[in-house]
Design a protein around this motif. Sequence first.
Motif, PDB file in Angstrom:
ATOM      1  N   SER A 176      38.421  15.527  73.905  1.00 16.73           N
ATOM      2  CA  SER A 176      39.096  16.736  73.413  1.00 16.73           C
ATOM      3  C   SER A 176      39.474  17.638  74.575  1.00 16.73           C
ATOM      4  CB  SER A 176      38.166  17.492  72.469  1.00 16.73           C
ATOM      5  OG  SER A 176      38.673  18.788  72.249  1.00 16.73           O
ATOM      6  N   GLU A 177      40.610  18.295  74.442  1.00 12.02           N
ATOM      7  CA  GLU A 177      41.045  19.249  75.471  1.00 12.02           C
ATOM      8  C   GLU A 177      40.088  20.441  75.570  1.00 12.02           C
ATOM      9  OE1 GLU A 177      42.501  18.301  72.744  1.00 12.02           O
ATOM     10  OE2 GLU A 177      43.665  19.861  71.732  1.00 12.02           O
ATOM     11  N   HIS A 178      39.232  20.643  74.548  1.00  7.77           N
ATOM     12  CA  HIS A 178      38.296  21.768  74.576  1.00  7.77           C
ATOM     13  C   HIS A 178      36.979  21.405  75.254  1.00  7.77           C
ATOM     14  CE1 HIS A 178      40.957  24.028  72.029  1.00  7.77           C
ATOM     15  NE2 HIS A 178      40.973  23.062  71.142  1.00  7.77           N
ATOM     16  N   THR A 226      37.889  10.115  66.153  1.00  4.42           N
ATOM     17  CA  THR A 226      37.051  11.080  65.445  1.00  4.42           C
ATOM     18  C   THR A 226      37.701  12.445  65.553  1.00  4.42           C
ATOM     19  OG1 THR A 226      35.031   9.859  65.902  1.00  4.42           O
ATOM     20  CG2 THR A 226      34.753  12.143  65.266  1.00  4.42           C
ATOM     21  N   GLY A 227      37.855  13.112  64.415  1.00  2.00           N
ATOM     22  CA  GLY A 227      38.455  14.447  64.426  1.00  2.00           C
ATOM     23  C   GLY A 227      38.698  14.927  63.014  1.00  2.00           C
ATOM     24  N   GLY A 228      39.590  15.871  62.878  1.00  2.00           N
ATOM     25  CA  GLY A 228      39.891  16.442  61.573  1.00  2.00           C
ATOM     26  C   GLY A 228      40.677  15.465  60.698  1.00  2.00           C
ATOM     27  N   HIS A 234      47.595  11.708  60.576  1.00  2.00           N
ATOM     28  CA  HIS A 234      48.730  11.545  61.491  1.00  2.00           C
ATOM     29  C   HIS A 234      48.488  10.346  62.433  1.00  2.00           C
ATOM     30  CE1 HIS A 234      52.203  12.698  63.773  1.00  2.00           C
ATOM     31  NE2 HIS A 234      51.492  12.912  64.871  1.00  2.00           N
ATOM     32  N   VAL A 235      47.266  10.265  62.934  1.00  2.00           N
ATOM     33  CA  VAL A 235      46.884   9.162  63.834  1.00  2.00           C
ATOM     34  C   VAL A 235      47.051   7.817  63.110  1.00  2.00           C
ATOM     35  CG1 VAL A 235      44.841   8.101  64.926  1.00  2.00           C
ATOM     36  CG2 VAL A 235      45.357  10.520  65.311  1.00  2.00           C
ATOM     37  N   TYR A 236      46.624   7.811  61.851  1.00  2.00           N
ATOM     38  CA  TYR A 236      46.701   6.586  61.030  1.00  2.00           C
ATOM     39  C   TYR A 236      48.167   6.169  60.845  1.00  2.00           C
ATOM     40  CZ  TYR A 236      44.755   3.613  57.240  1.00  2.00           C
ATOM     41  OH  TYR A 236      44.332   2.583  56.442  1.00  2.00           O
ATOM     42  N   VAL A 382      35.204  24.123  56.540  1.00  2.00           N
ATOM     43  CA  VAL A 382      35.294  25.335  57.367  1.00  2.00           C
ATOM     44  C   VAL A 382      34.965  24.996  58.819  1.00  2.00           C
ATOM     45  CG1 VAL A 382      34.364  27.648  57.739  1.00  2.00           C
ATOM     46  CG2 VAL A 382      34.706  26.807  55.399  1.00  2.00           C
ATOM     47  N   PHE A 383      33.978  24.137  59.016  1.00  2.00           N
ATOM     48  CA  PHE A 383      33.502  23.764  60.345  1.00  2.00           C
ATOM     49  C   PHE A 383      32.951  24.994  61.076  1.00  2.00           C
ATOM     50  CE2 PHE A 383      33.737  21.018  64.223  1.00  2.00           C
ATOM     51  CZ  PHE A 383      33.209  19.899  63.632  1.00  2.00           C
ATOM     52  N   GLY A 384      32.063  25.691  60.390  1.00  2.00           N
ATOM     53  CA  GLY A 384      31.429  26.878  60.959  1.00  2.00           C
ATOM     54  C   GLY A 384      30.209  27.232  60.123  1.00  2.00           C
ATOM     55  N   PRO A 446      24.445   2.360  60.083  1.00  2.00           N
ATOM     56  CA  PRO A 446      25.891   2.590  60.015  1.00  2.00           C
ATOM     57  C   PRO A 446      26.226   3.981  59.520  1.00  2.00           C
ATOM     58  CG  PRO A 446      25.187   0.984  58.361  1.00  2.00           C
ATOM     59  CD  PRO A 446      24.005   1.265  59.220  1.00  2.00           C
ATOM     60  N   PHE A 447      27.267   4.548  60.128  1.00  2.00           N
ATOM     61  CA  PHE A 447      27.694   5.900  59.789  1.00  2.00           C
ATOM     62  C   PHE A 447      29.205   5.913  59.599  1.00  2.00           C
ATOM     63  CE2 PHE A 447      29.401  10.028  60.898  1.00  2.00           C
ATOM     64  CZ  PHE A 447      28.612  10.875  60.147  1.00  2.00           C
ATOM     65  N   GLY A 448      29.658   6.548  58.506  1.00  2.00           N
ATOM     66  CA  GLY A 448      31.100   6.665  58.286  1.00  2.00           C
ATOM     67  C   GLY A 448      31.363   7.242  56.919  1.00  2.00           C
TER      68      GLY A 448
HETATM   69  P1  NAD Z   1      41.030  17.420  66.026  1.00  2.00           P
HETATM   70  O1  NAD Z   1      41.464  16.494  64.966  1.00  2.00           O
HETATM   71  O2  NAD Z   1      41.785  18.669  66.263  1.00  2.00           O
HETATM   72  O3  NAD Z   1      41.031  16.668  67.445  1.00  2.00           O
HETATM   73  C1  NAD Z   1      40.333  15.464  67.671  1.00  2.00           C
HETATM   74  C2  NAD Z   1      40.975  14.731  68.830  1.00  2.00           C
HETATM   75  O4  NAD Z   1      42.282  14.335  68.451  1.00  2.00           O
HETATM   76  C3  NAD Z   1      41.136  15.576  70.103  1.00  2.00           C
HETATM   77  O5  NAD Z   1      40.887  14.761  71.224  1.00  2.00           O
HETATM   78  C4  NAD Z   1      42.596  15.976  70.042  1.00  2.00           C
HETATM   79  O6  NAD Z   1      43.167  16.247  71.295  1.00  2.00           O
HETATM   80  C5  NAD Z   1      43.218  14.728  69.426  1.00  2.00           C
HETATM   81  N1  NAD Z   1      44.518  14.973  68.796  1.00  2.00           N
HETATM   82  C6  NAD Z   1      44.974  16.122  68.237  1.00  2.00           C
HETATM   83  N2  NAD Z   1      46.233  15.946  67.780  1.00  2.00           N
HETATM   84  C7  NAD Z   1      46.563  14.657  68.045  1.00  2.00           C
HETATM   85  C8  NAD Z   1      47.740  13.873  67.834  1.00  2.00           C
HETATM   86  N3  NAD Z   1      48.813  14.387  67.257  1.00  2.00           N
HETATM   87  N4  NAD Z   1      47.727  12.582  68.234  1.00  2.00           N
HETATM   88  C9  NAD Z   1      46.639  12.062  68.814  1.00  2.00           C
HETATM   89  N5  NAD Z   1      45.517  12.753  69.073  1.00  2.00           N
HETATM   90  C10 NAD Z   1      45.475  14.042  68.682  1.00  2.00           C
HETATM   91  O7  NAD Z   1      39.500  17.702  65.732  1.00  2.00           O
HETATM   92  P2  NAD Z   1      38.531  18.712  66.490  1.00  2.00           P
HETATM   93  O8  NAD Z   1      38.927  20.094  66.090  1.00  2.00           O
HETATM   94  O9  NAD Z   1      38.434  18.360  67.933  1.00  2.00           O
HETATM   95  O10 NAD Z   1      37.122  18.334  65.825  1.00  2.00           O
HETATM   96  C11 NAD Z   1      36.703  18.849  64.615  1.00  2.00           C
HETATM   97  C12 NAD Z   1      36.947  17.872  63.485  1.00  2.00           C
HETATM   98  O11 NAD Z   1      36.354  16.616  63.778  1.00  2.00           O
HETATM   99  C13 NAD Z   1      36.332  18.330  62.184  1.00  2.00           C
HETATM  100  O12 NAD Z   1      37.222  18.136  61.107  1.00  2.00           O
HETATM  101  C14 NAD Z   1      35.139  17.410  62.011  1.00  2.00           C
HETATM  102  O13 NAD Z   1      34.720  17.220  60.696  1.00  2.00           O
HETATM  103  C15 NAD Z   1      35.612  16.159  62.649  1.00  2.00           C
HETATM  104  N6  NAD Z   1      34.466  15.337  63.085  1.00  2.00           N
HETATM  105  C16 NAD Z   1      34.169  14.183  62.414  1.00  2.00           C
HETATM  106  C17 NAD Z   1      33.071  13.432  62.782  1.00  2.00           C
HETATM  107  C18 NAD Z   1      32.704  12.160  62.075  1.00  2.00           C
HETATM  108  O14 NAD Z   1      32.039  11.350  62.654  1.00  2.00           O
HETATM  109  N7  NAD Z   1      33.114  11.951  60.838  1.00  2.00           N
HETATM  110  C19 NAD Z   1      32.287  13.849  63.844  1.00  2.00           C
HETATM  111  C20 NAD Z   1      32.601  15.027  64.496  1.00  2.00           C
HETATM  112  C21 NAD Z   1      33.715  15.760  64.114  1.00  2.00           C
END
Ligand code: NAD
Length: 488
Positions: A176-178, A226-228, A234-236, A382-384, A446-448
């Motif tokens: 992540s950029e953060h 892993t992310g939102g 969008h990634v999918y 909310v993620f908070g 396993p986690f998912g």
């Molecule tokens: P995010 O989706 O904003 O970003 C995740 C990653 O995707 C970052 O590296 C970001 O730079 C990249 N990204 C953003 N836009 C993209 C694009 N258009 N194409 C390709 N990559 C892109 O998520 P976040 O804010 O970093 O993390 C919080 C989210 O992650 C929450 O929704 C949380 O629930 C989820 N999360 C899920 C799990 C899990 O295992 N299920 C674990 C931790 C966090």
Amino acid sequence: MNKYQMLIGGARVDAASGECFESLNPFTAKPWALIPRAGAEDVNRAVAAARAAFQGEWRKMTATARGAILRRFADLIAADAARLAEIESTDNGKLLAEMRGQLNYIPQWFHYFGGLADKIEGRVIPIDKPGVFNYTRQEPLGVVAAITPWNSPLLLAAWKLAPALAAGNTIVWKPSEHSSVSALVLAELFEKAGFPPGVVNIVTGFGGEVGEPLITHPDVAMVAFTGGDGTGQHVYELAARGIKHVTLELGGKSANIVFDDADMDAAVNGVVSGIFAATGQTCIAGSRALVQRSIHDVFVERLLALAKTAKMGNPLEATTQVGPVTTHPQYQKVLEYISIAKGEGAACRLGGRAATEQGPWFVEPTIFTGVAPDMRIAREEVFGPVLSVIPFDDEDDAVRIANNSIYGLAAGVWTQSIQRAIRVPERLEVGTVWVNTYRAVSYMSPFGGYKRSGIGRESGQDAIGEYLQTKSVWIDVSGTTRNPFVMG
Ligand code: NAD
């Protein structure tokens, strides 16, 4: 301010453009590190290095040798755990105590999957055709793009890197950029462990500038994300254009269900830990407390009493229990949801405001009661540190409310009935259920997610299968010639 470099083909490099961006310390909201701002050209170089490594030394190495490198890497992380934990805590604001725990545990993923590397076996199929020998091989996919979020940077990367490498793939990792600093520091250890150059590459930057060219690169075979859930979708879609393998670990709105036969102290503790640990910034946050109506008021009083004691402060200090929100947009989002909940008529019983006296991005631990399941605060992630308490009447009602979500990551069940402890998990549409505990994970299990919380599994033996593909090999041993116009 330290300036960090990426890892491409075994070399430490700047972005091709020479540009950098600042990483902020969430406790102070001040820049503390400079990170290369990569783009498509850097992605191309990293994928080319990963592709060359996949076709070269890494592919020729025995699985046992590959496993040994993973285990050496585990030992190197263990030796450096204290330093890495402090870096993560400074970069993403999570408690040093939590990050130390994570860093001490991360080596287990590399030990476990290092051990699995040479237990990846095919099968001999007793095929229904005489004179034919048929067997399967489990083969790696090629270059895996690992894209990770900011909340547990190294842990969530380990969940991808360890099985992907054990299976024989090579990696391009975009943190992540953060929270990129720990990845760029970890980069030192890959070479020390003996990974050939190019097996692991790290490119840093933003989603649109690095993530998208990486996902759509024709030589990337798989995307492990892993992310939102919005980003995940969008990634999918991008990955679908190239028919790529995908795992998605996305968000959640997990229900922590407290029945009237629960051990009250344990349940109060579990609900507080489910939502306020890590300032609620975990995918598995138990952000909906479903409490049986018969104990609702007593439970809420005890919940408020414990949550009130949570000590906010500097995440590096041992006595701190709740740290800052990690990013400014996230801080604003949390406050916005608090105001939405108030507007929807939920009762704010604790917190509900910014804690600016603690630092620029602090939000008070917040508890809403009188939350109806159709309110946005009960449906959206909310993620908070914001908890919604929702009453329920009986087991059917609890299961119905818990399952009434687009998400399906996890759930907690608090009960002393052995029948209920078995019955309820069966009915919940989620990937993980904890009974009389919450927020436990292991490299072995396993986690998912179900539903919109994701696709695929990380950790445990299931995970390695995500990074493999099956080849079926047919050998005619009959020594005869068959009819060329009829299927054999
Ligand atoms: P995010 O989706 O904003 O970003 C995740 C990653 O995707 C970052 O590296 C970001 O730079 C990249 N990204 C953003 N836009 C993209 C694009 N258009 N194409 C390709 N990559 C892109 O998520 P976040 O804010 O970093 O993390 C919080 C989210 O992650 C929450 O929704 C949380 O629930 C989820 N999360 C899920 C799990 C899990 O295992 N299920 C674990 C931790 C966090």
